[in-house]
Structures are given as structure tokens and as C-alpha cells.
Design a protein around this motif. Structure first.
Motif, PDB file in Angstrom:
ATOM      1  N   ALA A 377       1.378 123.161 -60.983  1.00 16.82           N
ATOM      2  CA  ALA A 377       1.262 122.745 -62.383  1.00 16.82           C
ATOM      3  C   ALA A 377      -0.191 122.551 -62.835  1.00 16.82           C
ATOM      4  N   PRO A 378      -1.046 121.873 -62.043  1.00 11.85           N
ATOM      5  CA  PRO A 378      -2.436 121.715 -62.498  1.00 11.85           C
ATOM      6  C   PRO A 378      -3.164 123.050 -62.662  1.00 11.85           C
ATOM      7  N   PHE A 379      -2.910 123.982 -61.752  1.00 10.43           N
ATOM      8  CA  PHE A 379      -3.570 125.285 -61.822  1.00 10.43           C
ATOM      9  C   PHE A 379      -3.112 126.053 -63.061  1.00 10.43           C
ATOM     10  N   LEU A 395      -2.479 114.847 -71.192  1.00 18.19           N
ATOM     11  CA  LEU A 395      -1.079 114.463 -71.082  1.00 18.19           C
ATOM     12  C   LEU A 395      -0.730 113.525 -72.232  1.00 18.19           C
ATOM     13  N   PRO A 396       0.405 113.725 -72.874  1.00 15.38           N
ATOM     14  CA  PRO A 396       0.744 112.905 -74.043  1.00 15.38           C
ATOM     15  C   PRO A 396       1.114 111.476 -73.682  1.00 15.38           C
ATOM     16  N   TYR A 397       1.031 110.593 -74.674  1.00 10.33           N
ATOM     17  CA  TYR A 397       1.484 109.221 -74.509  1.00 10.33           C
ATOM     18  C   TYR A 397       2.980 109.256 -74.177  1.00 10.33           C
ATOM     19  N   GLY A 398       3.386 108.433 -73.238  1.00 14.26           N
ATOM     20  CA  GLY A 398       4.785 108.425 -72.835  1.00 14.26           C
ATOM     21  C   GLY A 398       5.044 109.217 -71.565  1.00 14.26           C
ATOM     22  N   PHE A 420      -7.116 116.462 -65.338  1.00 15.14           N
ATOM     23  CA  PHE A 420      -6.870 115.438 -66.352  1.00 15.14           C
ATOM     24  C   PHE A 420      -7.825 114.262 -66.096  1.00 15.14           C
ATOM     25  N   PRO A 421      -9.130 114.494 -66.269  1.00 16.25           N
ATOM     26  CA  PRO A 421     -10.128 113.473 -65.903  1.00 16.25           C
ATOM     27  C   PRO A 421      -9.970 112.205 -66.739  1.00 16.25           C
ATOM     28  N   GLY A 422     -10.070 111.062 -66.044  1.00  9.86           N
ATOM     29  CA  GLY A 422     -10.007 109.790 -66.728  1.00  9.86           C
ATOM     30  C   GLY A 422      -8.606 109.289 -66.991  1.00  9.86           C
ATOM     31  N   ASP A 423      -7.590 110.084 -66.671  1.00 12.05           N
ATOM     32  CA  ASP A 423      -6.205 109.652 -66.900  1.00 12.05           C
ATOM     33  C   ASP A 423      -5.754 108.831 -65.694  1.00 12.05           C
ATOM     34  N   THR A 424      -5.630 107.535 -65.879  1.00 11.94           N
ATOM     35  CA  THR A 424      -5.297 106.648 -64.754  1.00 11.94           C
ATOM     36  C   THR A 424      -3.859 106.802 -64.286  1.00 11.94           C
ATOM     37  N   ARG A 425      -3.051 107.539 -65.034  1.00  9.73           N
ATOM     38  CA  ARG A 425      -1.671 107.774 -64.596  1.00  9.73           C
ATOM     39  C   ARG A 425      -1.590 108.802 -63.473  1.00  9.73           C
ATOM     40  N   VAL A 426      -2.654 109.601 -63.312  1.00 12.54           N
ATOM     41  CA  VAL A 426      -2.628 110.740 -62.392  1.00 12.54           C
ATOM     42  C   VAL A 426      -3.381 110.399 -61.116  1.00 12.54           C
ATOM     43  N   THR A 427      -2.727 110.600 -59.961  1.00 11.13           N
ATOM     44  CA  THR A 427      -3.349 110.343 -58.665  1.00 11.13           C
ATOM     45  C   THR A 427      -3.055 111.507 -57.732  1.00 11.13           C
ATOM     46  N   ASP A 428      -4.078 111.991 -57.041  1.00 13.28           N
ATOM     47  CA  ASP A 428      -3.904 113.026 -56.019  1.00 13.28           C
ATOM     48  C   ASP A 428      -3.881 112.376 -54.636  1.00 13.28           C
ATOM     49  N   HIS A 429      -3.103 112.964 -53.744  1.00 15.54           N
ATOM     50  CA  HIS A 429      -3.049 112.472 -52.361  1.00 15.54           C
ATOM     51  C   HIS A 429      -2.985 113.659 -51.417  1.00 15.54           C
TER      52      HIS A 429
END
Length: 464
Positions: A377-379, A395-398, A420-429
Motif C-alpha cells: 500500500a505505501p509503495f 490519510l484522512p481524519y477518521g 505519511f511523514p508526521g502522521d502519529t497514527r502510522v508506525t512501521d515495524h
């Protein structure tokens, strides 16, 4: 709380059931009170080759079949065996095949990483399971008189007439191994749990009957050489089984190494000490060869094997609305919080669904946490090919919290955070299975670290 698993590309009913059983067992062990469901879509929304693959160069119709029959891959290069055969007549492993493009050069930084080196070796073994044996068959072992070139060369004059080389004993042990170890046998249990059971008997027979094994056995005159031979034989068998299973092998590097160790021990060797001569040559070659020559050479075979996997992605891009509607209905069918786990294309469809719904101001009911595993999806978003988001859009609100899990060896996994830089909802592992592609694309589900990270994400989202 409820988990909903959405499988990825190329998965059909039998494979889905095996995979989901594994995922459900691991999740219920950590979340005893949670419901764990699956959203199987492969038969209904998956792709098939409508014309039998006749659009692909390197495929030919099966003799005597109709227009809808699946085509047969040609040999990967002149003189090579047909699909599924092992032991093609290749030149010396230090040289590229004359009919293949010259191998590329990997970035020098990769040469210093032992994990990358090991993965590269296994990638080469899976592509040609007998290549390590071929090194020993062609070059033999170093003796006090230099490199042995023929069985019996370098004889010290004291060997007993008629005494078989130590390698003959190893080959006899290989011949005597059962094709299907019992369920009470650790080897049998591991083969079953890693998806290698079906391919193991043929891998065992092919290796044992190969000219490479016989020739290497003749050259292994002494016990140290026999132990190295045992290791090379075990690795060849397991590489062939991995090749047969492809992405359907749910096998981590640790499990692979344990299977090799068990098999090597039964052949009188010690898998913890890699074969010096064969490993040295194989390691150099593995780090020189990129995947591109293999892709060019095996195009027909790879296309047949990649369909429906590749076709599922393309079909979704063209007709994904029906699948997203199906997923929405499955999520909303049970009230309450739900953790969505999407593998590969399943992750793409979930990102699209959640983003489209949020953009309409109608977030999917109950969707509290999205976990994508080995997803593209990110690519696709970076390419401007993600259905739900315009190129560069946020990414939209919600949109819910998003945990994105990847493996550097998995060429179908990508980073979401930098897109999605700066979006605290997104985390990579990051996870590593120590397996080459494509086995690493399915090996996530055997990793305890995956479920530990999901457990952590559930706690952070305060989902109860």
C-alpha cells in the motif's frame, strides 16, 4: 474485541485454511477472550488466466488440449529440464551460464552483512538446490597434494584396497531415510509445520539420485570430508523442498536451520559447522548474482507460478470495489471494536476501504486498529496508484491507527511512515525471518515478534 484476518495475493482455500489456523492459534494464545475471524475472498474475487497464459512469452499450449487449458512453461534456458525438475546441467558455479545475462553486482555494503550473505546463499540454493553439491563434485577437497581432481588422486599409499570412501556411507544413510518421517519425529513435525511435507519426498529422492551427490560422495574419502558432504546433502534436500513449496512455505530461518541440522545429524554430519569448500564458493557466487538473471531465464515458469498471485493485484486495481464492499460487510457484521490484519494485497484493500470511508465522513464501524503485513500500500501511494488517495495526499481524519510490518528481504513489503511523514497514527515495524524471497513473504506468521508487536499496538490503542 475481535480480530479479522484478510489474506493476500494468490491464496486459495486450502492454503488459506492452513495459514488462518496458524494465525488464529497465535492470536488466541495472546488474546484468550477475543474472537478471531477470517475474511476469505480468493475464490470469489481472485484472478485466473482466462486464455491459459497464452499471452506470456515462454509458454506453450499443452499437447492435445483445448484453448482454455493452462500453458506449460518452456525450459528456463536451452538444455535445462522442464518445470519442477532438478539437477540441470549447469556450468561451474563460479561462472554464469552462457545463455543467461551476466550477473549484476550487489552494493558493497551488502557484502558485510552476515544476514544478507546467508539469505543470498539460500536464495541461490532454492534456485538450484544441487549447486553446493556441484561444487564438491567438480572440485573435490584440498589434500596434502593440492586440490583433488579425481577419486583416488592424492592417495597416500596406505589406503586399504577395496575400502569405500567415507562419502559412500553418507550416501547410504541418505538412501535409507524415510520419505515421510513420522509425526512423533521432530523432523516430521517441523516439515509439517513449515509446509515442506509434500515436497520433501521428491526433494530427498532427487538429491539422493543426482549425479552431483554420487560424484561428491566418491570424492569424500575422509571423515571430515564426509561430514561436509552430509551438510551439503541436507541443505540440498531442504532447498529443493523450499523451492517446491514456494511462498506456501511457512518457514523461518531458524526452522530451516533446525531442519537442516536434524537431517545432517542423521547423515553423520554436523550442520552447525558449514561446509568450508562449498560454502566459500557458494557465498561468493550468491553475493554476485542478482535476481534479474533468474527472472529473465525463468519468465514462463515464474508467470505461471505467480498467477493468481500477480493477477490478484492487477484484478483488484481494475475491479477492487466489489472486494472492498465485501470487506466492509464482513467488518460491520459483528458490532464492537475490531483489529484488522491484512497480508499483502489484503492490506492494500483495507487501506483503500478505510481511507475512502473516512474521506466520506463515514468511518468503518468498529475499525480501531489496522495491521498490514508485507503490504504494498505505501509503495502504491508513492506511485500515485493507490485507489483511495491522490498522489501525495495525507490519510484522512477518521483513519484508524496503522501498524505496518515489513521484512527487508521481502520485496513485496514497504515502509508507510516515510510516505505519511508526521502522521502519529502510522508506525512501521521491522521483522526478519532470515529467509530469502518468496519464503519470507509468508514467514511473518511464524514470528513471535509479530504477535508481540500486535499485542503492544492493541494496548496502545486501548482496545478492550
Amino acid at each position: 474485541m475481535r480480530f479479522l484476518f484478510v489474506h493476500g495475493t494468490g491464496v486459495r482455500r486450502e492454503r488459506h485454511d492452513t495459514l488462518f489456523t496458524l494465525v488464529r492459534e497465535r492470536l488466541t494464545a495472546r488474546f484468550p477472550g477475543a474472537a478471531v475471524d477470517s475474511c476469505y475472498w480468493g475464490d470469489r474475487f481472485g484472478a485466473t488466466l482466462g486464455a491459459g497464459g497464452r499471452s506470456v512469452p515462454g509458454l506453450r499450449p499443452r499437447p492435445g488440449t483445448g484453448p482454455d487449458a493452462l500453458a506449460v512453461p518452456d525450459a528456463p534456458y536451452p538444455g535445462a529440464p522442464g518445470p519442477g525438475a532438478q539437477g540441470a546441467d549447469l556450468p561451474h558455479p563460479d561462472l554464469p551460464h552462457p545463455d543467461l545475462p551476466h550477473p549484476g553486482i550487489l552494493h558493497p555494503d551488502l557484502l558485510t552483512d552476515p544476514v544478507d550473505a546467508e539469505t543470498a546463499e539460500w536464495a541461490l540454493l532454492v534456485a538450484d538446490p544441487l549447486c553446493e553439491l556441484r561444487v564438491l563434485a567438480e572440485t573435490g577437497w584440498e589434500t596434502g597434494l593440492g586440490w583433488d581432481t579425481e577419486p583416488g588422486d592424492g592417495d597416500d599409499g596406505f589406503a586399504m584396497p577395496g575400502v569405500q570412501p567415507a562419502g559412500a556411507r553418507v550416501l547410504a544413510l541418505l538412501d535409507g531415510l524415510p520419505a515421510r518421517p513420522g509425526d512423533g519425529d521432530e523432523l516430521g513435525l517441523l516439515l509439517r509445520d513449515t509446509g515442506l511435507t509434500d515436497g520433501y519426498p521428491a526433494a530427498l529422492e532427487t538429491t539422493a539420485r543426482s549425479a552431483e551427490a554420487r560424484r561428491a560422495g566418491e570424492r569424500a574419502a575422509e571423515e571430515p570430508q564426509a561430514r561436509e558432504l552430509a551438510t551439503a546433502l541436507a541443505r540440498a534436500v531442504i532447498a529443493a523442498a523450499l523451492a517446491a513449496a514456494g511462498a506456501e512455505a511457512y518457514c523461518t530461518g531458524a526452522e530451516r536451520d533446525r531442519v537442516v541440522e536434524l537431517l545432517t545429524n542423521r547423515l553423520g554430519g554436523d550442520a552447525r559447522v558449514p561446509g568450508a569448500r562449498a560454502a566459500a564458493v557458494l557465498g561468493r557466487l550468491a553475493l554476485r548474482v542478482t535476481t534479474q538473471p533468474l527472472l529473465n531465464a525463468w519468465r514462463g515458469s515464474l508467470t505461471v507460478g505467480a498467477t493468481p498471485a500477480l493477477g490478484d493485484v492487477l484484478r483488484y486495481q481494475a475491479r477492487g470495489r466489489d472486494l472492498r464492499a465485501f470487506l466492509h460487510a464482513e467488518i460491520a457484521a459483528v458490532p464492537g471494536p475490531v483489529v484488522l490484519i491484512g497480508h499483502s494485497l489484503g492490506g492494500i484493500a483495507l487501506v483503500d476501504l478505510l481511507a475512502l470511508a473516512a474521506a466520506r465522513g463515514e468511518p468503518v464501524p468498529g475499525a480501531e486498529l489496522l495491521v498490514t503485513v508485507g503490504s504494498q500500500a505505501p509503495f502504491l501511494h508513492e506511485l500515485g496508484a493507490l485507489t483511495a488517495l491522490a498522489p501525495g495526499a495525507k490519510l484522512p481524519y477518521g483513519f484508524p491507527r496503522w501498524l505496518n510490518v515489513y521484512d527487508r528481504q521481502d520485496v513485496l513489503s514497504y515502509l508507510a511512515g516515510p510516505v505519511f511523514p508526521g502522521d502519529t497514527r502510522v508506525t512501521d515495524h521491522e521483522i526478519t525471518s532470515r529467509q530469502p524471497f518468496p519464503a519470507c513473504h509468508s514467514a511473518y506468521w511464524k514470528q513471535d515478534s509479530l504477535y508481540e508487536r500486535i499485542e503492544q499496538a492493541v494496548a496502545e490503542a486501548e482496545i478492550g
